[in-house]
Design an enzyme around this catalytic site. Sequence first.
Site, PDB file in Angstrom:
ATOM      1  N   TYR A  11       4.358   7.819   0.481  1.00 21.41           N
ATOM      2  CA  TYR A  11       3.050   7.847  -0.189  1.00 21.41           C
ATOM      3  C   TYR A  11       2.955   8.963  -1.154  1.00 21.41           C
ATOM      4  CZ  TYR A  11       2.157   3.910   3.047  1.00 21.41           C
ATOM      5  OH  TYR A  11       2.345   3.013   3.515  1.00 21.41           O
ATOM      6  N   ASP A  51      -0.285  10.856  -1.724  1.00 21.54           N
ATOM      7  CA  ASP A  51      -1.496  10.519  -1.268  1.00 21.54           C
ATOM      8  C   ASP A  51      -2.627  11.047  -2.091  1.00 21.54           C
ATOM      9  OD1 ASP A  51      -1.260   9.066   1.218  1.00 21.54           O
ATOM     10  OD2 ASP A  51      -0.913  10.764   2.565  1.00 21.54           O
ATOM     11  N   GLY A  61      -2.404  11.498  -5.798  1.00 18.97           N
ATOM     12  CA  GLY A  61      -2.237  10.801  -7.200  1.00 18.97           C
ATOM     13  C   GLY A  61      -2.412   9.383  -6.659  1.00 18.97           C
ATOM     14  N   GLU A  62      -2.281   8.945  -5.616  1.00 20.10           N
ATOM     15  CA  GLU A  62      -2.505   7.193  -5.307  1.00 20.10           C
ATOM     16  C   GLU A  62      -3.969   6.871  -4.659  1.00 20.10           C
ATOM     17  OE1 GLU A  62       2.217   6.028  -4.482  1.00 20.10           O
ATOM     18  OE2 GLU A  62       0.817   6.598  -2.733  1.00 20.10           O
ATOM     19  N   THR A  73     -10.858  10.397  -0.216  1.00 25.18           N
ATOM     20  CA  THR A  73     -10.820  10.014   1.284  1.00 25.18           C
ATOM     21  C   THR A  73     -11.512  10.819   2.170  1.00 25.18           C
ATOM     22  OG1 THR A  73      -8.533  10.941   1.261  1.00 25.18           O
ATOM     23  CG2 THR A  73      -8.552   8.679   0.630  1.00 25.18           C
ATOM     24  N   GLY A 117      -6.373   6.998   5.025  1.00 25.54           N
ATOM     25  CA  GLY A 117      -6.088   5.679   5.811  1.00 25.54           C
ATOM     26  C   GLY A 117      -5.911   6.113   7.361  1.00 25.54           C
ATOM     27  N   ASN A 118      -4.768   6.253   8.069  1.00 24.71           N
ATOM     28  CA  ASN A 118      -4.546   6.490   9.366  1.00 24.71           C
ATOM     29  C   ASN A 118      -4.393   8.219   9.679  1.00 24.71           C
ATOM     30  OD1 ASN A 118      -2.149   6.210   8.005  1.00 24.71           O
ATOM     31  ND2 ASN A 118      -1.186   6.716   9.782  1.00 24.71           N
ATOM     32  N   TYR A 119      -3.998   8.699   8.407  1.00 27.86           N
ATOM     33  CA  TYR A 119      -3.899  10.152   8.943  1.00 27.86           C
ATOM     34  C   TYR A 119      -5.071  11.169   8.367  1.00 27.86           C
ATOM     35  CZ  TYR A 119       0.785  11.861  10.369  1.00 27.86           C
ATOM     36  OH  TYR A 119       1.648  12.400  11.103  1.00 27.86           O
ATOM     37  N   TYR A 124      -5.929  15.050   7.104  1.00 25.83           N
ATOM     38  CA  TYR A 124      -5.464  16.322   6.898  1.00 25.83           C
ATOM     39  C   TYR A 124      -6.267  17.332   6.742  1.00 25.83           C
ATOM     40  CZ  TYR A 124      -1.136  13.647   5.397  1.00 25.83           C
ATOM     41  OH  TYR A 124      -0.057  13.098   5.436  1.00 25.83           O
ATOM     42  N   HIS A 148       9.036  10.380  10.090  1.00 26.42           N
ATOM     43  CA  HIS A 148       8.591  10.511   8.790  1.00 26.42           C
ATOM     44  C   HIS A 148       8.267  12.086   8.240  1.00 26.42           C
ATOM     45  CE1 HIS A 148       4.935  10.421  11.122  1.00 26.42           C
ATOM     46  NE2 HIS A 148       4.430  11.276  10.070  1.00 26.42           N
TER      47      HIS A 148
HETATM   48 CU   LIG Z   1       3.041  12.782  10.820  1.00 26.59          CU
END
Ligand SMILES: [Cu+2]
Length: 712
Positions: free
Chosen positions: A353, A355, A357-358, A364, A441-443, A445, A500
């Site tokens: 990803y 994140d 630019g997408e 988010t 989404g799941n993450y 920051y 990852h």
């Molecule tokens: Cu991670």
Amino acid sequence: MEKSSILRFTFIFAIICFIFVRSVYPSSKSEFLASSPCFPRCTSKNRIHKFTDHRHTTPLHPLDPLTVQEINKVRAILSSYAPFASSFATIHSLSLDEPDKTQALAWSKGDPLPPRKAFAIVSLNAQSHMLTVDLNLGQVIHHTIHSGSGYPPLTMDDQSAALQVTLADADFQKSITERGVKLSDVTCVTLAAGWYGPDEENRRVIKVQCFSSEGTPNFYTRPIAGLTVTVDLDQKKIVKISNTGRGIPIAKRSDTDYRYTTQVKSPEMKPLKPISIEQPEGPSFVVEDGHMVKWANWVFHLKADQRAGMVISRAMVQDSESGELRSVMYKGFCSELFVPYMDPDEHWYFKTYLDGGEYGLGATSLSLVPLNDCPRHSYYMDGIFVAADGKPFVQPNVICLFESYSGDISWRHSNRQINGSEIREARPKVTLVARMTASVGNYDYIFDWEFQTDGLIRIKVGLSGILLLKGTPHENIHQGFDDDISGGPLVSENVIGVVHDHFITFHLDMDIDGVNNSFVEVNLEKQRTSKGQSPRKSYLKAKRHIAKTEKDAQIKLNLYHPSEFHVINPSSRSRLGNPAGYKLVPGATAASLLDHDDPPQIRGAFTNNQIWTTLYNRSEQWAGGLFAYQSKGDDTLAVWSERNRPIENKDVVLWYTIGFHHIPCQEDFPVMPTVSSSFDLKPVNFFQSNPILRAAPNFQEDLPVCHPTTSR
Ligand SMILES: [Cu+2]
Ligand SMILES: *[C@@H]1O[C@H](CO)[C@@H](O)[C@H](O)[C@H]1NC(C)=O
Ligand SMILES: *[C@@H]1O[C@H](CO)[C@@H](O)[C@H](O)[C@H]1NC(C)=O
Ligand SMILES: *[C@@H]1O[C@H](CO)[C@@H](O)[C@H](O)[C@H]1NC(C)=O
């Protein structure tokens, strides 16, 4: 007064106070306590300003984000603009087109604002249009059609359309029900497809994967493995359904819910007593005109941005001798966030990803949670964002600003004098933090910009949220579980935490005492002594190397070739003649190890080096390209830097990437404890001497015992 009488007095005082409290309580406990004669100095508040009515705000600074009124005006201008009159155009991005740097720098409070302009990316008939709208003239003044690779950020509508066509598809429904999952229990997510060659070119595609949300809000822990639907976003049609995971069970739902209200087991440890820092006189910062932050010796402009998340502009620090405000940084923000997963499996290879630019780091972000995301006395700032139909919407409380005191020391020295007396001097370290979080989404920051009174800026990123998990038939590692082919370790029964990376790239437009700066590598080089010169055989010497061109400033960190990285203004000299500068001090970090010819690394080529310095160019803001979605990497920081423009004594931009390799473990399940890393921008020969020499210590009498109250 002797001790016993003080105690008695306090006791009586407390009783009076208690009676008083009883008589007024409970109508308005918070207001009462804040104004109570018993606790006259206590003004603790959980948020320190009123809610803003955004319908009537007007811009007051050249860099202020577009207001609700301005966005509505742009929308009106675009909807009557001839090329978009007949068919439905989608707004993918709409934000302030910042004035030229020279104009913004020349502006001072009281001056009229430079012309307000908006930059929009609009898609129509599968083409991306870039438009500049002049709000003063009320018209489109620039219009081009994007010709390179890639598409603009996803809209919410894109994502809900992809989910709708998936959920309505009969073949998809069959693949769910044959796994014994009810359609009403399915939650799907929209995953950026990356770019993997001609198959997926010339159309905007997205991948949909699903989870069972039966009995848990933490559906991410219950993947429906081996089922991927590829959807054409413009045609709103399914391109392909890959269903290879039929035999893989869905992980259990017990112990996956992370909400406090649902915890049934007792806490793991003795609970902590309530804690917060006391600020009996309130915090020391102010936010003027909606965006200008003033605290201690710092002044900067702070705003939320739909793509970058949080943007710090025109950061200036007061000179410790002359008191004048000196420029440090014109603009700093997270430019891109690259997250490649390390699994070539058909359902995983594309998870690479970008994140920012997408999806967008501001787009988010949800409202921060007072007292938990940010401490008491925080100031909250809203984000004014734009939906796909061009309508403005307010994302409340996405940024918080607060003073932090963790008990650290900003400087100290103690000394035993020859005659036996002691000198003990210490100063508490209080900092100012601007914080924003993104939940991509799941993450999650957590972005912190922390300002210190000694001139240092610490930029910190914290990672939390839920792992992206891969379903597996294995319940433990004894049943022939093979780490090598699994993608990562087993973190709970039937789920693998796929290995990852995270790379967070910052755009740091440093302007030390003005725009013309140079990038200097101060290399520590080992020297050998000549025979007989000294009892020593080797020592280190600092050698300065000024980067002449962009390629000179492509830096890979290496413990065995250590350097400092300075941005200096060669024309601004200290009294000793040293050039004023700031150095970039990396913290714990990681480099991308993917091959340079691997498609995700071509798109994520801005992580090929940890540090870059480029010539300022207002079009080069997004390290992964303005059109990052399905891009082929033709507009990355790596491409710009290869131009090798001269950068000595020029307006330059510094870029730094914080990296994490993430090998998941059981503690990351069902929600990850925060992992963080940071880097510093630290003054070097910028001040004449220690700028906090004259800072005052804490005195006991300034810190009365406070009885804080709650209020909004
Ligand atoms: Cu991670
Ligand atoms: C020791 O010297 C310091 C100055 O260095 C002076 O302030 C202090 O009063 C002296 N103490 C004694 C006990 O003489
Ligand atoms: C910066 O340098 C350029 C030449 O590279 C010069 O034209 C310009 O005036 C300088 N700007 C300032 C603010 O010193
Ligand atoms: C500025 O950036 C754009 C986009 O990368 C590029 O097309 C243009 O040539 C650059 N200008 C200069 C002077 O480098």
